[in-house]
Motif scaffolding. Structure first.
Motif, PDB file in Angstrom:
ATOM      1  N   TYR A   1       0.588  -1.054  -0.028  1.00 11.02           N
ATOM      2  CA  TYR A   1      -0.205   0.235   0.152  1.00 11.02           C
ATOM      3  C   TYR A   1       1.060   1.615  -0.398  1.00 11.02           C
ATOM      4  O   TYR A   1       2.165   0.720   0.218  1.00 11.02           O
ATOM      5  CB  TYR A   1      -0.547  -0.016   1.354  1.00 11.02           C
ATOM      6  CG  TYR A   1      -0.063  -0.280   2.187  1.00 11.02           C
ATOM      7  CD1 TYR A   1       0.209   0.914   3.117  1.00 11.02           C
ATOM      8  CD2 TYR A   1      -0.111  -1.099   2.905  1.00 11.02           C
ATOM      9  CE1 TYR A   1       1.142   0.711   4.574  1.00 11.02           C
ATOM     10  CE2 TYR A   1       1.272  -1.981   4.377  1.00 11.02           C
ATOM     11  CZ  TYR A   1       1.391  -0.717   5.194  1.00 11.02           C
ATOM     12  OH  TYR A   1       2.704  -0.712   5.377  1.00 11.02           O
TER      13      TYR A   1
ATOM     14  N   ASP B   1       1.028  -5.857   6.706  1.00 14.56           N
ATOM     15  CA  ASP B   1       1.168  -4.471   6.849  1.00 14.56           C
ATOM     16  C   ASP B   1       1.930  -3.836   8.528  1.00 14.56           C
ATOM     17  O   ASP B   1       1.134  -4.322   9.614  1.00 14.56           O
ATOM     18  CB  ASP B   1      -0.574  -4.031   7.511  1.00 14.56           C
ATOM     19  CG  ASP B   1      -1.002  -2.185   7.680  1.00 14.56           C
ATOM     20  OD1 ASP B   1       0.196  -1.912   7.719  1.00 14.56           O
ATOM     21  OD2 ASP B   1      -2.608  -2.585   7.506  1.00 14.56           O
ATOM     22  N   LEU B   2       2.728  -3.499   8.714  1.00 14.95           N
ATOM     23  CA  LEU B   2       3.240  -2.656   9.787  1.00 14.95           C
ATOM     24  C   LEU B   2       3.670  -1.285  10.032  1.00 14.95           C
ATOM     25  O   LEU B   2       4.378  -0.084   8.688  1.00 14.95           O
ATOM     26  CB  LEU B   2       4.683  -3.357   9.176  1.00 14.95           C
ATOM     27  CG  LEU B   2       6.234  -2.838  10.425  1.00 14.95           C
ATOM     28  CD1 LEU B   2       6.392  -4.215  11.455  1.00 14.95           C
ATOM     29  CD2 LEU B   2       7.252  -2.837   9.780  1.00 14.95           C
ATOM     30  N   THR B   3       3.268  -0.988  11.474  1.00 14.84           N
ATOM     31  CA  THR B   3       4.067   0.441  11.554  1.00 14.84           C
ATOM     32  C   THR B   3       5.102   0.049  12.443  1.00 14.84           C
ATOM     33  O   THR B   3       4.791  -0.548  14.155  1.00 14.84           O
ATOM     34  CB  THR B   3       2.509   1.405  11.767  1.00 14.84           C
ATOM     35  OG1 THR B   3       1.545   0.990  11.256  1.00 14.84           O
ATOM     36  CG2 THR B   3       3.259   2.427  12.022  1.00 14.84           C
TER      37      THR B   3
ATOM     38  N   ASP C   1       4.754   3.991   8.595  1.00 17.54           N
ATOM     39  CA  ASP C   1       3.829   2.741   8.259  1.00 17.54           C
ATOM     40  C   ASP C   1       3.991   2.297   6.449  1.00 17.54           C
ATOM     41  O   ASP C   1       3.821   2.539   5.740  1.00 17.54           O
ATOM     42  CB  ASP C   1       2.090   2.993   8.548  1.00 17.54           C
ATOM     43  CG  ASP C   1       0.708   2.161   7.766  1.00 17.54           C
ATOM     44  OD1 ASP C   1       1.977   0.991   7.607  1.00 17.54           O
ATOM     45  OD2 ASP C   1      -0.236   2.733   8.464  1.00 17.54           O
TER      46      ASP C   1
ATOM     47  N   GLU D   1      -3.179  -2.377  15.238  1.00 15.44           N
ATOM     48  CA  GLU D   1      -2.405  -0.737  15.557  1.00 15.44           C
ATOM     49  C   GLU D   1      -3.079   0.096  15.995  1.00 15.44           C
ATOM     50  O   GLU D   1      -3.517   1.512  15.160  1.00 15.44           O
ATOM     51  CB  GLU D   1      -2.126  -0.440  13.897  1.00 15.44           C
ATOM     52  CG  GLU D   1      -3.741  -0.953  13.453  1.00 15.44           C
ATOM     53  CD  GLU D   1      -3.635  -0.540  11.440  1.00 15.44           C
ATOM     54  OE1 GLU D   1      -3.374   0.834  11.303  1.00 15.44           O
ATOM     55  OE2 GLU D   1      -4.429  -1.223  11.074  1.00 15.44           O
TER      56      GLU D   1
ATOM     57  N   GLU E   1       2.471  -1.741  14.644  1.00 19.25           N
ATOM     58  CA  GLU E   1       1.327  -2.659  13.733  1.00 19.25           C
ATOM     59  C   GLU E   1       2.189  -4.000  13.819  1.00 19.25           C
ATOM     60  O   GLU E   1       2.253  -3.535  13.413  1.00 19.25           O
ATOM     61  CB  GLU E   1       0.654  -1.922  12.282  1.00 19.25           C
ATOM     62  CG  GLU E   1      -0.541  -2.294  11.966  1.00 19.25           C
ATOM     63  CD  GLU E   1      -0.117  -1.641  10.836  1.00 19.25           C
ATOM     64  OE1 GLU E   1      -0.393  -0.599   9.936  1.00 19.25           O
ATOM     65  OE2 GLU E   1      -1.357  -2.112  10.386  1.00 19.25           O
TER      66      GLU E   1
HETATM   67 MN    MN Z   1      -0.561   0.206   8.321  1.00 22.82          MN
END
Ligand code: MN
Ligand code: GLY
Ligand code: MN
Length: 437
Positions: free
Chosen positions: A232, A274-276, A263, A384, A399
């Motif tokens: 994303y 999906d990482l933050t 993010d 998150e 996240e």
């Molecule tokens: Mn994210």
């Protein structure tokens, strides 16, 4: 495609489950996405329709899937149509799937060229009573163009107006919410690539670095590990920018003393991670930054523990709100009076934590699924929480991606550094290493 071949049983089993949920004597049809144009003769990279991919594994334009479980002829129960390839296409665009390759990818035995679809359908559709068509019914979709799917649906309904039309989307949302072990493995691979990217940037961040330079480091690491790139639009937001929830400019200088909210995550084989994470530009958090960081971390850990079979997302969000409320009071950001006087629609904690804590994750980063459905084994959610303090130029969100299982939550990102002290130590070690090399 850069990813390794996927076991076709993933798609065979998905079709089996989908076919079993159709009404008797139904045909279902899925089409691929368009290649979106830019200007002149340019185009954006191709992104396959997630539902078509889920059912076939075919990652190519001009693809159609027809499923007719009650077809009298066995070879018509599942028919795949792929773009007819020729020498000119091979010279300009490279090889497309031939029919036997399409069978190998999807497990579908009957493969025809897409330009035969209309004739084929004409010969078959009069036997069927229901026709299932697909459409994007994501609760937060925003589409103001006519997609390939909409165009196709309009055409079919005009040509065959007397059939009973049904929606595939509710069935797909139900099926896709529960990930098979093949899918969990693909999401795990995406998470592992994300981990490599994150570890790489810990050695790169220092005062004066531009946000886009960090983005470039990540692209480098993702693509060299067989990812197409970001799952994303990446958010690389230093200082105050971290308080802009959908910041995507990534064009500012990272200043000493600021924290960068990242993010950022890789896709792999069309599956998202999906990482933050939040890292200090100078390699060390200030006491206040660490205080806020640890407040978010406590909420994240407690929230993760609640992603269990039988819970529901609305109940979970309520519980996370209470946890956050306590942390914000302890941080001196809201008062007990604020809570006493709050409106139930917009509780006091929303001033500093204004988004949801979790969403489904899968082929789409905000994957399809019903938030009111009880949590079941095989669902994958992000976790998150965040605190955004505009007056302190500080935004902290953490996240991870969590698999719901019978044995409790499984953190698919457990190997990605998370504790503030671990991040500080790695930044220090990586700097020393680069000075010595
Ligand atoms: Mn994210
Ligand atoms: N990266 C988008 C999100 O966290 O929901
Ligand atoms: Mn997310």
């Amino acid at each position: 495609m850069k990813y390794n071949a996927i076991d076709p049983n993933l798609f065979i089993e998905n079709r089996k489950r989908f076919a079993a949920s159709l009404k008797p004597n139904s045909i279902a049809i899925f089409v691929s996405n368009d290649i979106m144009p830019t200007n002149a003769d340019g185009s954006m990279g191709f992104v396959q329709n997630s539902d078509l991919f889920y059912l076939t594994g075919v990652d190519q334009e001009e693809t159609i899937l027809l499923i007719y479980p009650d077809a009298k002829n066995n070879s018509h129960k599942e028919v795949l149509f792929v773009r007819e390839t020729n020498e000119t296409i091979a010279i300009w665009e490279g090889a497309k799937l031939n029919q036997s390759e399409a069978t190998k990818v999807s497990g579908i035995k009957t493969v025809l060229w897409s330009n035969n679809f209309d004739t084929f359908l004409k010969g078959l559709i009069f036997q069927a009573e229901h026709v299932y068509l697909n459409s994007n019914e994501h609760s937060r979709r925003y589409i103001d163009i006519e997609t390939a799917e909409m165009r196709f649906n309009k055409g079919i309904m005009a040509k065959f107006p007397l059939h009973k039309y049904e929606r595939s989307a509710p069935l797909m949302h139900k099926l896709r919410a529960i990930k098979s072990s093949y899918e969990v493995e693909l999401i795990q691979q995406a998470c592992n690539i994300t981990e490599k990217g994150f570890r790489r940037l810990l050695g790169f961040v220092k005062p004066g670095v531009m946000e886009y330079e960090i983005e470039a480091e990540l692209v480098h690491e993702f693509v060299r590990n067989r990812s197409r790139g970001f799952a994303y639009g990446p958010i690389i937001a230093s200082g105050f920018n971290a308080c802009v929830l959908h910041y995507v400019d990534n064009n500012k200088e990272c200043k000493a003393g600021d924290v960068i909210l990242l993010d950022v995550a890789a896709e792999y084989a069309n599956y998202a991670s999906d990482l933050t994470r939040c890292v200090p530009v100078s390699g060390k958090f200030t006491p206040r930054q660490k205080q806020v960081y640890n407040a978010v971390l406590r909420v994240m850990k407690a929230a993760t523990a609640m992603l269990t079979v039988g819970n529901t997302i609305p109940e979970y969000h309520k519980a996370v709100g209470s946890l956050m409320e306590k942390e914000l009071v302890d941080l001196g950001l809201i008062t007990m009076d604020d809570i006493k006087n709050q409106s139930p629609e917009w509780p006091a904690y929303k001033k500093y934590f204004m988004h949801g804590t979790s969403h489904f994750l899968g082929l789409d980063v905000h994957d399809v699924g019903d938030f009111n459905r009880k949590l079941e084994a095989g669902m994958v959610f992000t976790c998150e929480p965040g605190i955004y303090i505009r007056e302190e130029n500080l935004g902290i969100r953490l996240e991870n991606d969590i698999l719901v299982s019978e044995k409790g939550p499984v953190d698919l990102m457990k190997n990605i550094p998370l504790e503030a002290e671990e991040i500080e130590a790695l930044m220090k070690d990586n700097k020393l290493e680069s000075l010595l090399s």
